[in-house]
Design a protein around this motif. Structure first.
Motif, PDB file in Angstrom:
ATOM      1  N   ARG A 107       0.803  -1.404  -0.007  1.00  0.00           N
ATOM      2  CA  ARG A 107      -0.058  -0.019   0.010  1.00  0.00           C
ATOM      3  C   ARG A 107       0.988   1.322  -0.107  1.00  0.00           C
ATOM      4  O   ARG A 107       0.664   2.275  -0.768  1.00  0.00           O
ATOM      5  CB  ARG A 107      -1.049  -0.036   1.183  1.00  0.00           C
ATOM      6  N   GLU A 108       1.995   1.435   0.588  1.00  0.00           N
ATOM      7  CA  GLU A 108       2.684   2.306   0.677  1.00  0.00           C
ATOM      8  C   GLU A 108       3.393   2.596  -0.315  1.00  0.00           C
ATOM      9  O   GLU A 108       3.853   3.483  -1.041  1.00  0.00           O
ATOM     10  CB  GLU A 108       3.782   2.176   1.992  1.00  0.00           C
ATOM     11  N   ALA A 109       3.939   1.336  -0.973  1.00  0.00           N
ATOM     12  CA  ALA A 109       4.886   1.615  -2.355  1.00  0.00           C
ATOM     13  C   ALA A 109       4.002   2.019  -3.501  1.00  0.00           C
ATOM     14  O   ALA A 109       4.386   2.671  -4.274  1.00  0.00           O
ATOM     15  CB  ALA A 109       5.628   0.206  -2.476  1.00  0.00           C
ATOM     16  N   ALA A 110       2.875   1.516  -3.565  1.00  0.00           N
ATOM     17  CA  ALA A 110       1.754   1.838  -4.757  1.00  0.00           C
ATOM     18  C   ALA A 110       1.014   2.771  -4.623  1.00  0.00           C
ATOM     19  O   ALA A 110       0.146   3.280  -5.493  1.00  0.00           O
ATOM     20  CB  ALA A 110       0.979   0.508  -5.061  1.00  0.00           C
ATOM     21  N   GLY A 111       0.894   3.243  -3.173  1.00  0.00           N
ATOM     22  CA  GLY A 111      -0.130   4.452  -3.077  1.00  0.00           C
ATOM     23  C   GLY A 111      -1.555   3.959  -2.776  1.00  0.00           C
ATOM     24  O   GLY A 111      -2.377   4.863  -3.235  1.00  0.00           O
ATOM     25  N   GLU A 112      -1.799   2.648  -2.697  1.00  0.00           N
ATOM     26  CA  GLU A 112      -3.103   2.183  -2.723  1.00  0.00           C
ATOM     27  C   GLU A 112      -3.956   2.058  -1.414  1.00  0.00           C
ATOM     28  O   GLU A 112      -2.963   1.885  -0.313  1.00  0.00           O
ATOM     29  CB  GLU A 112      -3.219   0.714  -3.246  1.00  0.00           C
ATOM     30  N   SER A 113      -4.961   2.606  -1.322  1.00  0.00           N
ATOM     31  CA  SER A 113      -5.687   2.601   0.022  1.00  0.00           C
ATOM     32  C   SER A 113      -6.249   1.104   0.428  1.00  0.00           C
ATOM     33  O   SER A 113      -6.057   0.710   1.729  1.00  0.00           O
ATOM     34  CB  SER A 113      -6.765   3.425  -0.114  1.00  0.00           C
ATOM     35  N   GLU A 114      -6.232   0.166  -0.361  1.00  0.00           N
ATOM     36  CA  GLU A 114      -6.666  -1.233  -0.423  1.00  0.00           C
ATOM     37  C   GLU A 114      -5.858  -2.152  -1.141  1.00  0.00           C
ATOM     38  O   GLU A 114      -5.653  -1.611  -2.242  1.00  0.00           O
ATOM     39  CB  GLU A 114      -8.244  -1.434  -0.535  1.00  0.00           C
ATOM     40  N   VAL A 115      -5.642  -3.268  -0.553  1.00  0.00           N
ATOM     41  CA  VAL A 115      -5.021  -4.201  -1.363  1.00  0.00           C
ATOM     42  C   VAL A 115      -5.697  -5.637  -1.097  1.00  0.00           C
ATOM     43  O   VAL A 115      -5.794  -6.055   0.183  1.00  0.00           O
ATOM     44  CB  VAL A 115      -3.280  -4.115  -0.979  1.00  0.00           C
ATOM     45  N   ALA A 116      -5.457  -6.164  -2.073  1.00  0.00           N
ATOM     46  CA  ALA A 116      -6.077  -7.585  -2.185  1.00  0.00           C
ATOM     47  C   ALA A 116      -5.036  -8.698  -1.874  1.00  0.00           C
ATOM     48  O   ALA A 116      -4.485  -9.305  -2.718  1.00  0.00           O
ATOM     49  CB  ALA A 116      -6.867  -7.910  -3.408  1.00  0.00           C
ATOM     50  N   VAL A 117      -4.241  -8.522  -0.762  1.00  0.00           N
ATOM     51  CA  VAL A 117      -3.237  -9.358  -0.366  1.00  0.00           C
ATOM     52  C   VAL A 117      -3.546 -10.368   0.871  1.00  0.00           C
ATOM     53  O   VAL A 117      -3.921  -9.629   2.025  1.00  0.00           O
ATOM     54  CB  VAL A 117      -1.959  -8.869  -0.196  1.00  0.00           C
ATOM     55  N   GLY A 118      -3.492 -11.675   0.780  1.00  0.00           N
ATOM     56  CA  GLY A 118      -4.084 -12.593   1.729  1.00  0.00           C
ATOM     57  C   GLY A 118      -5.169 -13.422   1.418  1.00  0.00           C
ATOM     58  O   GLY A 118      -5.600 -13.348   0.571  1.00  0.00           O
ATOM     59  N   GLY A 119      -5.314 -14.346   2.336  1.00  0.00           N
ATOM     60  CA  GLY A 119      -6.327 -15.316   2.120  1.00  0.00           C
ATOM     61  C   GLY A 119      -6.326 -15.903   0.750  1.00  0.00           C
ATOM     62  O   GLY A 119      -5.125 -16.657   0.380  1.00  0.00           O
ATOM     63  N   ASP A 120      -7.252 -15.670  -0.165  1.00  0.00           N
ATOM     64  CA  ASP A 120      -7.145 -16.585  -1.311  1.00  0.00           C
ATOM     65  C   ASP A 120      -6.182 -15.965  -2.333  1.00  0.00           C
ATOM     66  O   ASP A 120      -5.959 -16.637  -3.404  1.00  0.00           O
ATOM     67  CB  ASP A 120      -8.683 -16.376  -2.044  1.00  0.00           C
ATOM     68  N   SER A 121      -5.714 -14.678  -2.325  1.00  0.00           N
ATOM     69  CA  SER A 121      -4.841 -14.022  -3.168  1.00  0.00           C
ATOM     70  C   SER A 121      -3.346 -14.420  -2.883  1.00  0.00           C
ATOM     71  O   SER A 121      -2.590 -14.040  -3.501  1.00  0.00           O
ATOM     72  CB  SER A 121      -5.035 -12.515  -3.079  1.00  0.00           C
ATOM     73  N   LEU A 122      -3.156 -15.406  -1.720  1.00  0.00           N
ATOM     74  CA  LEU A 122      -1.732 -15.525  -1.627  1.00  0.00           C
ATOM     75  C   LEU A 122      -0.971 -16.247  -2.729  1.00  0.00           C
ATOM     76  O   LEU A 122       0.205 -16.177  -2.964  1.00  0.00           O
ATOM     77  CB  LEU A 122      -1.350 -16.474  -0.413  1.00  0.00           C
ATOM     78  N   ASP A 123      -1.836 -17.086  -3.756  1.00  0.00           N
ATOM     79  CA  ASP A 123      -1.197 -17.736  -4.669  1.00  0.00           C
ATOM     80  C   ASP A 123      -1.383 -16.926  -6.268  1.00  0.00           C
ATOM     81  O   ASP A 123      -1.320 -17.849  -7.153  1.00  0.00           O
ATOM     82  CB  ASP A 123      -1.568 -19.037  -4.651  1.00  0.00           C
ATOM     83  N   THR A 124      -1.981 -15.691  -6.114  1.00  0.00           N
ATOM     84  CA  THR A 124      -2.490 -15.126  -7.043  1.00  0.00           C
ATOM     85  C   THR A 124      -1.236 -14.239  -7.534  1.00  0.00           C
ATOM     86  O   THR A 124      -0.550 -13.470  -6.995  1.00  0.00           O
ATOM     87  CB  THR A 124      -3.585 -14.205  -6.855  1.00  0.00           C
ATOM     88  N   ASP A 125      -1.088 -14.252  -9.216  1.00  0.00           N
ATOM     89  CA  ASP A 125       0.126 -13.460  -9.568  1.00  0.00           C
ATOM     90  C   ASP A 125      -0.257 -11.821  -9.237  1.00  0.00           C
ATOM     91  O   ASP A 125      -1.422 -11.356  -9.185  1.00  0.00           O
ATOM     92  CB  ASP A 125       0.075 -13.381 -11.121  1.00  0.00           C
ATOM     93  N   PHE A 126       0.856 -11.280  -8.753  1.00  0.00           N
ATOM     94  CA  PHE A 126       0.613  -9.906  -8.338  1.00  0.00           C
ATOM     95  C   PHE A 126       0.268  -9.080  -9.433  1.00  0.00           C
ATOM     96  O   PHE A 126      -0.504  -8.072  -9.488  1.00  0.00           O
ATOM     97  CB  PHE A 126       2.303  -9.427  -8.079  1.00  0.00           C
ATOM     98  N   ALA A 127       0.397  -9.443 -10.819  1.00  0.00           N
ATOM     99  CA  ALA A 127      -0.172  -8.736 -12.092  1.00  0.00           C
ATOM    100  C   ALA A 127      -1.764  -8.771 -11.996  1.00  0.00           C
ATOM    101  O   ALA A 127      -2.344  -7.593 -12.266  1.00  0.00           O
ATOM    102  CB  ALA A 127       0.387  -9.214 -13.382  1.00  0.00           C
ATOM    103  N   GLU A 128      -2.277  -9.880 -11.499  1.00  0.00           N
ATOM    104  CA  GLU A 128      -3.794 -10.077 -11.442  1.00  0.00           C
ATOM    105  C   GLU A 128      -4.159  -9.188 -10.320  1.00  0.00           C
ATOM    106  O   GLU A 128      -5.280  -8.682 -10.350  1.00  0.00           O
ATOM    107  CB  GLU A 128      -3.997 -11.421 -11.179  1.00  0.00           C
TER     108      GLU A 128
END
Length: 85
Positions: free
Chosen positions: A14-35
């Motif tokens: 969030r700090e690096a990309a300036g995003e307020s929400e980030v979909a990291v965790g749970g089901d997204s642990l194995d999801t490609d960062f680009a997705e």
């Protein structure tokens, strides 16, 4: 070094990309960062922030190969353990 967690990764992204929400965790642990919406520039920025915060050195090539949050966490924690030894 204590374990770098998925919550830590989400905060740094969030700090690096300036995003307020980030979909990291749970089901997204194995999801490609680009997705999830993070490009290589955001990941390099996140890696730089992690290096400064944890006092570790991350190999750019290894970070580039960590295409999912789970792989990225493994790289950070492996390097943190190696640097602490």
């Amino acid at each position: 070094m204590s374990e770098f967690t998925v919550e830590d990764l989400g905060r740094v992204l969030r700090e690096a990309a300036g995003e307020s929400e980030v979909a990291v965790g749970g089901d997204s642990l194995d999801t490609d960062f680009a997705e999830i919406g993070y490009d290589s520039i955001a990941l390099l920025e996140a890696a730089g922030r992690i290096e400064r915060q944890l006092g570790i050195q991350l190999d750019d090539e290894t970070v580039g190969e960590a295409t999912t949050p789970r792989l990225f966490l493994a790289v950070v924690n492996r390097q943190g353990s190696a640097d602490a030894a």
